[in-house]
Design a protein around this motif. Sequence first.
Motif, short mmCIF file in Angstrom:
data_model
loop_
_atom_site.label_atom_id
_atom_site.label_comp_id
_atom_site.label_asym_id
_atom_site.label_seq_id
_atom_site.Cartn_x
_atom_site.Cartn_y
_atom_site.Cartn_z
N LEU A 22 0.82 -1.21 0.00
CA LEU A 22 0.00 0.00 0.00
C LEU A 22 0.86 1.26 0.00
N THR A 23 2.11 1.14 0.44
CA THR A 23 2.98 2.31 0.48
C THR A 23 3.25 2.87 -0.92
N ARG A 24 3.08 2.05 -1.94
CA ARG A 24 3.33 2.53 -3.30
C ARG A 24 2.23 3.47 -3.78
N PRO A 27 0.61 8.78 -0.28
CA PRO A 27 1.55 9.91 -0.32
C PRO A 27 2.65 9.76 0.72
N HIS A 28 3.76 10.40 0.44
CA HIS A 28 4.93 10.28 1.32
C HIS A 28 4.62 10.76 2.73
N TRP A 29 3.85 11.84 2.86
CA TRP A 29 3.56 12.37 4.19
C TRP A 29 2.75 11.38 5.02
N ALA A 33 3.74 9.66 8.51
CA ALA A 33 2.83 9.76 9.67
C ALA A 33 2.55 8.39 10.26
N LEU A 34 2.29 7.41 9.41
CA LEU A 34 2.01 6.06 9.90
C LEU A 34 3.26 5.42 10.51
N ALA A 35 4.42 5.74 9.93
CA ALA A 35 5.66 5.22 10.51
C ALA A 35 5.89 5.78 11.90
N VAL A 108 10.70 -0.47 3.47
CA VAL A 108 10.92 -0.32 4.92
C VAL A 108 10.84 1.16 5.27
N LEU A 109 9.92 1.51 6.17
CA LEU A 109 9.68 2.91 6.49
C LEU A 109 10.45 3.39 7.71
N VAL A 110 11.12 2.50 8.40
CA VAL A 110 11.91 2.89 9.56
C VAL A 110 13.21 2.09 9.54
N GLU A 111 14.31 2.77 9.80
CA GLU A 111 15.63 2.13 9.73
C GLU A 111 16.07 1.64 11.10
N GLY A 112 17.15 0.85 11.07
CA GLY A 112 17.80 0.42 12.31
C GLY A 112 17.21 -0.82 12.94
#
Length: 240
Positions: A22-24, A27-29, A33-35, A108-112
């Motif tokens: 669904l991330t495709r 919108p980026h914002w 926000a969800l991340a 992947v919306l969050v690193e680490g």
Amino acid sequence: MAGLEESGSNPDVGLLYDINGLTRDTPHWLDRALAFAGEYGLLLALVLLVVWCWWGQRKRGTLDDAASSVAAVVWAPLAAGIAVLVNVPIRGFVERPRPFRDHSGIDVLVEGKSDFSFVSDHATLAMAIGAGLFVAHRKFGFVGLGLAAVEGFCRVFMGVHYPTDVIGGFALGTAVALLLSPLAMALLTPLAKAIGRSRHAGWLVWDREAGPVPPSAVSESPASSSSEAAADPDERDLAA
């Protein structure tokens, strides 16, 4: 994108691709926000919900009622902490890699995230708090369970967990919160009563200004009092 798992024949991986995909189209914002919500925001909202519930439960008419209700609220975050501790050996035993390490095409919306995937700590925390709040107060509990469900969706949407990681976290959080609740209440309720009798710390458990209802007020309209109690049964906590 070849192979059985990536083709969607594995329901767990297929659902991962469907939700993360669904991330495709978003919108980026909204992704950001969800991340943020999935990593920090929803857990913060659950903590604030616990504080809100605690503040209201202090206003019970008697110390005994307030103490049992506040003890149930306090159990919610304690259950979450215990559930996460229980999860430590589970994750070390299963050693399931994060989905983006074994499958290509994951956004992947969050690193680490370098630790293991099963069981999801965030899902465990969220559901333990939600289930604990449900023991204390059904209305707050339903809100907490709803926030936990959104947390689980976000973890898969972010590409850091499989759906079964989230389901496992939900099961673990619920089991700890509910199965240990009787023991927790037996230990926390006397402690809450002792604190409630304290001159300086009593406000943490009981709002003395709320106080018992005067007998005259009860005798004036017993019918209306009973009808009000029956009209809103959700105001009574399950632990009382």
